[in-house]
Design a protein around this motif. Sequence first.
Motif, PDB file in Angstrom:
ATOM      1  N   PRO A 151      -1.177  88.381 -26.431  1.00 57.84           N
ATOM      2  CA  PRO A 151      -1.509  89.212 -27.596  1.00 57.84           C
ATOM      3  C   PRO A 151      -0.598  90.439 -27.679  1.00 57.84           C
ATOM      4  CG  PRO A 151      -3.499  88.577 -26.426  1.00 57.84           C
ATOM      5  CD  PRO A 151      -2.335  88.169 -25.563  1.00 57.84           C
ATOM      6  N   CYS A 152      -0.144  90.731 -28.866  1.00 56.90           N
ATOM      7  CA  CYS A 152       0.800  91.839 -29.098  1.00 56.90           C
ATOM      8  C   CYS A 152       0.278  93.166 -28.559  1.00 56.90           C
ATOM      9  CB  CYS A 152       1.091  91.974 -30.589  1.00 56.90           C
ATOM     10  SG  CYS A 152       1.703  90.460 -31.358  1.00 56.90           S
ATOM     11  N   ILE A 153      -1.010  93.427 -28.753  1.00 57.70           N
ATOM     12  CA  ILE A 153      -1.572  94.728 -28.370  1.00 57.70           C
ATOM     13  C   ILE A 153      -1.651  94.930 -26.868  1.00 57.70           C
ATOM     14  CG2 ILE A 153      -2.851  94.991 -30.512  1.00 57.70           C
ATOM     15  CD1 ILE A 153      -5.387  94.288 -28.828  1.00 57.70           C
ATOM     16  N   GLU A 154      -1.385  93.893 -26.082  1.00 55.30           N
ATOM     17  CA  GLU A 154      -1.372  94.065 -24.628  1.00 55.30           C
ATOM     18  C   GLU A 154      -0.221  94.960 -24.192  1.00 55.30           C
ATOM     19  OE1 GLU A 154      -3.626  93.321 -22.428  1.00 55.30           O
ATOM     20  OE2 GLU A 154      -4.867  92.281 -23.888  1.00 55.30           O
ATOM     21  N   CYS A 155       0.866  94.973 -24.968  1.00 55.98           N
ATOM     22  CA  CYS A 155       2.037  95.788 -24.612  1.00 55.98           C
ATOM     23  C   CYS A 155       2.407  96.811 -25.684  1.00 55.98           C
ATOM     24  CB  CYS A 155       3.247  94.891 -24.359  1.00 55.98           C
ATOM     25  SG  CYS A 155       3.018  93.712 -23.017  1.00 55.98           S
ATOM     26  N   HIS A 156       2.058  96.525 -26.915  1.00 51.62           N
ATOM     27  CA  HIS A 156       2.482  97.389 -28.022  1.00 51.62           C
ATOM     28  C   HIS A 156       1.307  98.141 -28.618  1.00 51.62           C
ATOM     29  CE1 HIS A 156       6.443  95.511 -28.121  1.00 51.62           C
ATOM     30  NE2 HIS A 156       5.842  94.347 -27.980  1.00 51.62           N
ATOM     31  N   GLY A 157       1.557  99.393 -28.983  1.00 51.65           N
ATOM     32  CA  GLY A 157       0.563 100.214 -29.655  1.00 51.65           C
ATOM     33  C   GLY A 157       1.243 101.055 -30.716  1.00 51.65           C
ATOM     34  N   GLU A 158       0.674 101.111 -31.882  1.00 52.40           N
ATOM     35  CA  GLU A 158       1.259 101.876 -32.985  1.00 52.40           C
ATOM     36  C   GLU A 158       1.046 103.371 -32.804  1.00 52.40           C
ATOM     37  OE1 GLU A 158       3.151 102.729 -36.629  1.00 52.40           O
ATOM     38  OE2 GLU A 158       3.205 101.003 -35.324  1.00 52.40           O
ATOM     39  N   GLU A 192      -0.046 105.049 -29.938  1.00 54.53           N
ATOM     40  CA  GLU A 192       0.220 105.618 -28.615  1.00 54.53           C
ATOM     41  C   GLU A 192       1.070 104.635 -27.821  1.00 54.53           C
ATOM     42  OE1 GLU A 192      -3.716 104.290 -26.125  1.00 54.53           O
ATOM     43  OE2 GLU A 192      -3.874 106.083 -27.366  1.00 54.53           O
ATOM     44  N   LEU A 193       1.893 105.172 -26.940  1.00 58.30           N
ATOM     45  CA  LEU A 193       2.720 104.317 -26.110  1.00 58.30           C
ATOM     46  C   LEU A 193       1.863 103.587 -25.090  1.00 58.30           C
ATOM     47  CD1 LEU A 193       5.764 106.640 -25.378  1.00 58.30           C
ATOM     48  CD2 LEU A 193       5.691 104.665 -26.894  1.00 58.30           C
ATOM     49  N   LYS A 194       2.234 102.345 -24.812  1.00 62.36           N
ATOM     50  CA  LYS A 194       1.543 101.558 -23.797  1.00 62.36           C
ATOM     51  C   LYS A 194       2.587 101.066 -22.808  1.00 62.36           C
ATOM     52  CE  LYS A 194      -2.086  99.123 -25.237  1.00 62.36           C
ATOM     53  NZ  LYS A 194      -2.771  97.960 -25.831  1.00 62.36           N
ATOM     54  N   LYS A 195       2.215 100.980 -21.564  1.00 64.36           N
ATOM     55  CA  LYS A 195       3.143 100.399 -20.600  1.00 64.36           C
ATOM     56  C   LYS A 195       2.979  98.888 -20.678  1.00 64.36           C
ATOM     57  CE  LYS A 195       0.930 100.117 -16.152  1.00 64.36           C
ATOM     58  NZ  LYS A 195       0.767 100.557 -14.822  1.00 64.36           N
ATOM     59  N   PRO A 196       4.071  98.145 -20.527  1.00 63.80           N
ATOM     60  CA  PRO A 196       3.974  96.686 -20.615  1.00 63.80           C
ATOM     61  C   PRO A 196       2.966  96.131 -19.610  1.00 63.80           C
ATOM     62  CG  PRO A 196       6.264  97.376 -20.580  1.00 63.80           C
ATOM     63  CD  PRO A 196       5.435  98.598 -20.289  1.00 63.80           C
ATOM     64  N   MET A 197       2.188  95.173 -20.038  1.00 73.10           N
ATOM     65  CA  MET A 197       1.166  94.557 -19.198  1.00 73.10           C
ATOM     66  C   MET A 197       1.763  94.023 -17.897  1.00 73.10           C
ATOM     67  SD  MET A 197      -1.189  91.383 -20.269  1.00 73.10           S
ATOM     68  CE  MET A 197      -2.253  90.577 -19.119  1.00 73.10           C
ATOM     69  N   CYS A 198       2.984  93.514 -17.957  1.00 74.59           N
ATOM     70  CA  CYS A 198       3.638  92.933 -16.776  1.00 74.59           C
ATOM     71  C   CYS A 198       3.804  93.961 -15.654  1.00 74.59           C
ATOM     72  CB  CYS A 198       5.002  92.377 -17.151  1.00 74.59           C
ATOM     73  SG  CYS A 198       4.935  91.167 -18.471  1.00 74.59           S
ATOM     74  N   SER A 199       3.885  95.223 -16.028  1.00 77.65           N
ATOM     75  CA  SER A 199       4.085  96.290 -15.041  1.00 77.65           C
ATOM     76  C   SER A 199       2.896  96.450 -14.110  1.00 77.65           C
ATOM     77  CB  SER A 199       4.358  97.617 -15.743  1.00 77.65           C
ATOM     78  OG  SER A 199       5.542  97.534 -16.487  1.00 77.65           O
ATOM     79  N   ASN A 200       1.768  95.843 -14.455  1.00 80.15           N
ATOM     80  CA  ASN A 200       0.601  95.925 -13.582  1.00 80.15           C
ATOM     81  C   ASN A 200       0.851  95.205 -12.257  1.00 80.15           C
ATOM     82  OD1 ASN A 200      -0.817  97.351 -15.523  1.00 80.15           O
ATOM     83  ND2 ASN A 200      -1.770  95.517 -16.360  1.00 80.15           N
ATOM     84  N   CYS A 201       1.686  94.155 -12.293  1.00 80.14           N
ATOM     85  CA  CYS A 201       1.946  93.360 -11.086  1.00 80.14           C
ATOM     86  C   CYS A 201       3.428  93.295 -10.710  1.00 80.14           C
ATOM     87  CB  CYS A 201       1.454  91.929 -11.275  1.00 80.14           C
ATOM     88  SG  CYS A 201      -0.307  91.795 -11.635  1.00 80.14           S
ATOM     89  N   HIS A 202       4.302  93.364 -11.686  1.00 82.87           N
ATOM     90  CA  HIS A 202       5.733  93.190 -11.448  1.00 82.87           C
ATOM     91  C   HIS A 202       6.466  94.525 -11.499  1.00 82.87           C
ATOM     92  CE1 HIS A 202       5.442  88.820 -11.731  1.00 82.87           C
ATOM     93  NE2 HIS A 202       4.637  88.987 -12.773  1.00 82.87           N
TER      94      HIS A 202
END
Length: 116
Positions: A89-96, A98-108
């Motif tokens: 889902p787009c909103i997992e990484c993108h936010g209009e 507020e900035l969001k950190k990419p979901m992948c950064s949680n583990c990688h």
Amino acid sequence: MKKLSLVFAVALASFVSLSAQAVDQREYHKDVIGKDCKTCHDQGLKNYPSDQACTQCHDVDELAEQTARSEEDKWQNPHNNLHYGKELPCIECHGEHELKKPMCSNCHTFKYDKHK
């Protein structure tokens, strides 16, 4: 005294409602979306936009091509990755708003330098 309290309460409520409507919007969306929040908030203003709202303008295949990585790192593509393919889902990484950190950064630990 009660009149003054009432006037103060009305003034305060006005300021709060004005500030709630003054949300940040990314520059590159202002020309396309303008102030029509429902363009993206297709599930109601208090809900996140659906992926369909994003894909009205953004093609997932084009995004996957633009963010493709070298053969060795090909599954580290945020728009076509090993875990979710093109279905994240787009909103997992993108936010209009507020900035969001990419979901992948949680583990990688790899970086997406161009992430917005």
